[in-house]
Design a protein around this motif. Structure first.
Motif, PDB file in Angstrom:
ATOM      1  N   VAL A 190       0.841  -1.193   0.000  1.00  0.00           N
ATOM      2  CA  VAL A 190       0.000   0.000   0.000  1.00  0.00           C
ATOM      3  C   VAL A 190       0.880   1.248   0.000  1.00  0.00           C
ATOM      4  CG1 VAL A 190      -1.896   1.204   1.139  1.00  0.00           C
ATOM      5  CG2 VAL A 190      -1.680  -1.271   1.392  1.00  0.00           C
ATOM      6  N   CYS A 191       0.541   2.199  -0.877  1.00  0.00           N
ATOM      7  CA  CYS A 191       1.174   3.513  -0.900  1.00  0.00           C
ATOM      8  C   CYS A 191       0.135   4.534  -0.449  1.00  0.00           C
ATOM      9  CB  CYS A 191       1.652   3.860  -2.302  1.00  0.00           C
ATOM     10  SG  CYS A 191       2.817   2.699  -3.031  1.00  0.00           S
ATOM     11  N   GLU A 192       0.373   5.195   0.691  1.00  0.00           N
ATOM     12  CA  GLU A 192      -0.562   6.189   1.217  1.00  0.00           C
ATOM     13  C   GLU A 192      -0.036   7.574   0.878  1.00  0.00           C
ATOM     14  OE1 GLU A 192      -2.463   9.098   3.286  1.00  0.00           O
ATOM     15  OE2 GLU A 192      -0.444   8.587   3.988  1.00  0.00           O
ATOM     16  N   ILE A 193      -0.845   8.374   0.167  1.00  0.00           N
ATOM     17  CA  ILE A 193      -0.355   9.612  -0.446  1.00  0.00           C
ATOM     18  C   ILE A 193      -0.783  10.868   0.308  1.00  0.00           C
ATOM     19  CG2 ILE A 193      -0.352   8.497  -2.713  1.00  0.00           C
ATOM     20  CD1 ILE A 193      -2.879  10.228  -3.347  1.00  0.00           C
ATOM     21  N   GLY A 194      -1.276  10.731   1.515  1.00  0.00           N
ATOM     22  CA  GLY A 194      -1.747  11.887   2.265  1.00  0.00           C
ATOM     23  C   GLY A 194      -0.625  12.841   2.656  1.00  0.00           C
ATOM     24  N   SER A 195      -0.999  13.919   3.347  1.00  0.00           N
ATOM     25  CA  SER A 195      -0.059  14.992   3.659  1.00  0.00           C
ATOM     26  C   SER A 195       0.772  14.730   4.911  1.00  0.00           C
ATOM     27  CB  SER A 195      -0.832  16.302   3.837  1.00  0.00           C
ATOM     28  OG  SER A 195      -1.813  16.170   4.849  1.00  0.00           O
ATOM     29  N   LYS A 196       0.373  13.772   5.741  1.00  0.00           N
ATOM     30  CA  LYS A 196       1.059  13.531   7.001  1.00  0.00           C
ATOM     31  C   LYS A 196       2.144  12.465   6.848  1.00  0.00           C
ATOM     32  CE  LYS A 196      -3.100  14.548   9.716  1.00  0.00           C
ATOM     33  NZ  LYS A 196      -4.087  14.016  10.693  1.00  0.00           N
ATOM     34  N   VAL A 197       3.259  12.674   7.521  1.00  0.00           N
ATOM     35  CA  VAL A 197       4.274  11.630   7.642  1.00  0.00           C
ATOM     36  C   VAL A 197       3.886  10.770   8.836  1.00  0.00           C
ATOM     37  CG1 VAL A 197       6.700  11.109   8.040  1.00  0.00           C
ATOM     38  CG2 VAL A 197       6.061  13.074   6.629  1.00  0.00           C
ATOM     39  N   LEU A 198       3.581   9.511   8.594  1.00  0.00           N
ATOM     40  CA  LEU A 198       3.104   8.615   9.642  1.00  0.00           C
ATOM     41  C   LEU A 198       4.276   7.910  10.323  1.00  0.00           C
ATOM     42  CD1 LEU A 198       0.069   7.232   7.628  1.00  0.00           C
ATOM     43  CD2 LEU A 198       0.056   9.012   9.380  1.00  0.00           C
ATOM     44  N   SER A 199       3.983   7.066  11.297  1.00  0.00           N
ATOM     45  CA  SER A 199       5.010   6.362  12.059  1.00  0.00           C
ATOM     46  C   SER A 199       4.956   4.871  11.790  1.00  0.00           C
ATOM     47  CB  SER A 199       4.821   6.608  13.568  1.00  0.00           C
ATOM     48  OG  SER A 199       4.943   7.970  13.887  1.00  0.00           O
ATOM     49  N   ARG A 200       6.091   4.228  11.882  1.00  0.00           N
ATOM     50  CA  ARG A 200       6.139   2.775  11.751  1.00  0.00           C
ATOM     51  C   ARG A 200       5.219   2.133  12.797  1.00  0.00           C
ATOM     52  NH1 ARG A 200      11.497   1.376  13.306  1.00  0.00           N
ATOM     53  NH2 ARG A 200      12.072   2.422  11.367  1.00  0.00           N
ATOM     54  N   GLY A 201       4.365   1.231  12.355  1.00  0.00           N
ATOM     55  CA  GLY A 201       3.450   0.568  13.253  1.00  0.00           C
ATOM     56  C   GLY A 201       2.088   1.219  13.364  1.00  0.00           C
ATOM     57  N   ASP A 202       1.921   2.414  12.780  1.00  0.00           N
ATOM     58  CA  ASP A 202       0.586   3.013  12.750  1.00  0.00           C
ATOM     59  C   ASP A 202      -0.360   2.110  11.968  1.00  0.00           C
ATOM     60  OD1 ASP A 202       1.218   5.249  14.212  1.00  0.00           O
ATOM     61  OD2 ASP A 202       1.329   6.617  12.507  1.00  0.00           O
ATOM     62  N   VAL A 203      -1.582   2.036  12.414  1.00  0.00           N
ATOM     63  CA  VAL A 203      -2.634   1.362  11.667  1.00  0.00           C
ATOM     64  C   VAL A 203      -3.694   2.409  11.380  1.00  0.00           C
ATOM     65  CG1 VAL A 203      -4.318  -0.513  11.606  1.00  0.00           C
ATOM     66  CG2 VAL A 203      -2.128  -0.832  12.775  1.00  0.00           C
ATOM     67  N   ILE A 204      -3.874   2.719  10.110  1.00  0.00           N
ATOM     68  CA  ILE A 204      -4.761   3.802   9.719  1.00  0.00           C
ATOM     69  C   ILE A 204      -5.847   3.271   8.791  1.00  0.00           C
ATOM     70  CG2 ILE A 204      -2.973   5.550   9.972  1.00  0.00           C
ATOM     71  CD1 ILE A 204      -2.789   5.544   6.855  1.00  0.00           C
ATOM     72  N   GLN A 205      -6.925   4.017   8.713  1.00  0.00           N
ATOM     73  CA  GLN A 205      -8.011   3.672   7.792  1.00  0.00           C
ATOM     74  C   GLN A 205      -7.820   4.476   6.515  1.00  0.00           C
ATOM     75  OE1 GLN A 205     -11.509   4.493  10.054  1.00  0.00           O
ATOM     76  NE2 GLN A 205     -11.051   2.921  11.572  1.00  0.00           N
ATOM     77  N   VAL A 206      -7.824   3.779   5.385  1.00  0.00           N
ATOM     78  CA  VAL A 206      -7.543   4.421   4.104  1.00  0.00           C
ATOM     79  C   VAL A 206      -8.661   4.161   3.109  1.00  0.00           C
ATOM     80  CG1 VAL A 206      -5.043   4.299   4.413  1.00  0.00           C
ATOM     81  CG2 VAL A 206      -6.230   2.428   3.234  1.00  0.00           C
ATOM     82  N   LYS A 207      -8.762   5.066   2.134  1.00  0.00           N
ATOM     83  CA  LYS A 207      -9.616   4.873   0.977  1.00  0.00           C
ATOM     84  C   LYS A 207      -8.745   4.411  -0.185  1.00  0.00           C
ATOM     85  CE  LYS A 207     -11.296   9.084   0.655  1.00  0.00           C
ATOM     86  NZ  LYS A 207     -12.181  10.221   0.259  1.00  0.00           N
ATOM     87  N   ILE A 208      -9.184   3.403  -0.890  1.00  0.00           N
ATOM     88  CA  ILE A 208      -8.466   2.926  -2.071  1.00  0.00           C
ATOM     89  C   ILE A 208      -8.800   3.829  -3.248  1.00  0.00           C
ATOM     90  CG2 ILE A 208      -8.370   1.061  -3.767  1.00  0.00           C
ATOM     91  CD1 ILE A 208      -8.595  -0.921  -1.486  1.00  0.00           C
ATOM     92  N   LEU A 209      -7.765   4.215  -4.011  1.00  0.00           N
ATOM     93  CA  LEU A 209      -7.943   5.096  -5.159  1.00  0.00           C
ATOM     94  C   LEU A 209      -7.595   4.415  -6.479  1.00  0.00           C
ATOM     95  CD1 LEU A 209      -6.307   8.296  -3.613  1.00  0.00           C
ATOM     96  CD2 LEU A 209      -8.733   7.673  -3.637  1.00  0.00           C
ATOM     97  N   GLY A 210      -6.676   3.474  -6.458  1.00  0.00           N
ATOM     98  CA  GLY A 210      -6.258   2.811  -7.689  1.00  0.00           C
ATOM     99  C   GLY A 210      -5.093   1.878  -7.425  1.00  0.00           C
TER     100      GLY A 210
END
Length: 354
Positions: A190-210
């Protein structure tokens, strides 16, 4: 089949050689536990669920939403598998009665949990260890050396928050109908393209775009493009064309990054299915759902899983399911980390390619 307690985010909990550290953030349903030094072969990041008392204190525990095969006292506060016990799908407009942020009603079916392995702009190639008990995150090793992704001008390390979808598996014994190649034996990337730099081990909810289909040594290696549902700009992104519109050049940079990242190591450029064309949201969701079905077959022992560790705590009816006590014993049986020094991070060298 349901795993337990969808995740919101993760905090750090423990590191070898020191007493348990207090959490940095207090808004998570899960904790992470570090063992060994970062940038060493001993480093592991294990996942744990929060305790029932903690969840109750936060107002987030609702036994009615939990998996029926677990007793109340066993659903939280224990080690879990990052690969198998974190749920893939976010099935409800609310989590334990709490409305989600920034998700339209018609997008609830497009909410997935992503495990962040590699924060944006970093170089260490971290990954869920599929063959180790309880599947912690570790740094990849190749030819006896820790792997670091090179800086290829103008990009510093990874250009997205990079990770994997839990409860997915690209079956190496089954040909993909779209690429005519087998899977790469890993969870879906998964490649997450949002504006925030996240941390290793974060579990986030994402929308699939392509998605982009990389062909790696003859195996299909899907790269799913997503955005954090809580990103300030998430409401603008609903499909792959929105990335082209609102982040011009990002998809081209993504294709170029995957094409070239092995070249500094003396390897040829990577190849892609569909001539490097990005497929849309509907196509990508089908890819993820198919990989989820492959994972189900593996966890139910309906196919060959090879060397993958399928041990889990929360997957009902799985023959690989163990008790929380057995999970703890598996982790405690792993040799204690050595006190070896961190290796060179190899993050300062830049490569300029034609």
């Amino acid at each position: 089949m349901r795993a337990l307690l969808p995740l919101l985010s993760v905090v750090r909990g423990w590191r070898v050689g020191a007493a348990a550290r207090p959490p940095r953030r207090v808004m998570s349903l899960y904790l992470t536990e570090e063992r060994g030094l970062p940038h060493s072969e001993d480093y592991r990041l294990f996942f744990r669920s929060a305790s029932v008392s903690r969840l109750e204190h936060m107002g987030l525990f609702n036994w009615q939403t939990s998996c029926s095969c677990n007793a109340p006292e066993s659903v939280a506060g224990h080690y879990i598998s990052a690969f198998h016990d974190i749920p893939l799908k976010v099935d409800s407009p609310k989590e334990n009665g709490i409305p989600r942020k920034k998700a339209r009603n018609d997008e609830y079916k497009n909410l997935f949990n992503m495990v962040v392995e590699i924060p944006r702009w970093t170089n260490a190639k971290m990954e869920i260890s599929t063959e180790e008990p309880m599947n912690p995150i570790k740094q990849d090793v190749k030819s006896g050396k820790l792997r670091f992704i090179p800086n290829i001008f103008p990009h510093k390390g990874y250009i997205w928050n990079y990770g994997a979808f839990p409860q997915t598996w690209e079956d190496p014994y089954q040909k993909d109908k779209n690429t005519n190649c087998t899977g790469d034996n890993d969870p879906v990337d998964v490649c997450e393209i949002g504006s925030k730099v996240l941390s290793r081990g974060d579990v986030i909810q994402v929308k699939i775009l392509g998605t982009l289909a990389l062909i790696d040594q003859g195996a299909t290696d899907w790269k799913i493009i997503t955005i954090n549902v809580n990103d300030p700009e998430a409401e603008k992104f609903h499909d792959i064309d929105d990335v082209k519109k609102f982040k011009p050049g990002y998809l081209e940079a993504t294709l170029n990054w995957f094409r070239l990242y092995k070249v500094p190591d003396g390897k040829p450029e990577n190849k892609f299915a569909f001539n490097g064309e990005f497929k849309n949201k509907a196509f990508a969701i089908e890819v993820v759902n198919n990989s989820h079905e492959c994972w189900k077959a593996m966890l139910m022992k309906k196919c060959d899983h090879g060397a993958i560790s399928c041990t889990n705590v929360h997957v009902c009816d799985s023959p690989f399911r163990c008790s929380p006590e057995e999970a703890r014993s598996l982790i405690e049986s792993v040799p204690a980390p050595s006190m070896s020094k961190e290796v060179s991070k190899e993050e300062e060298r830049w490569h300029f390619l034609d």
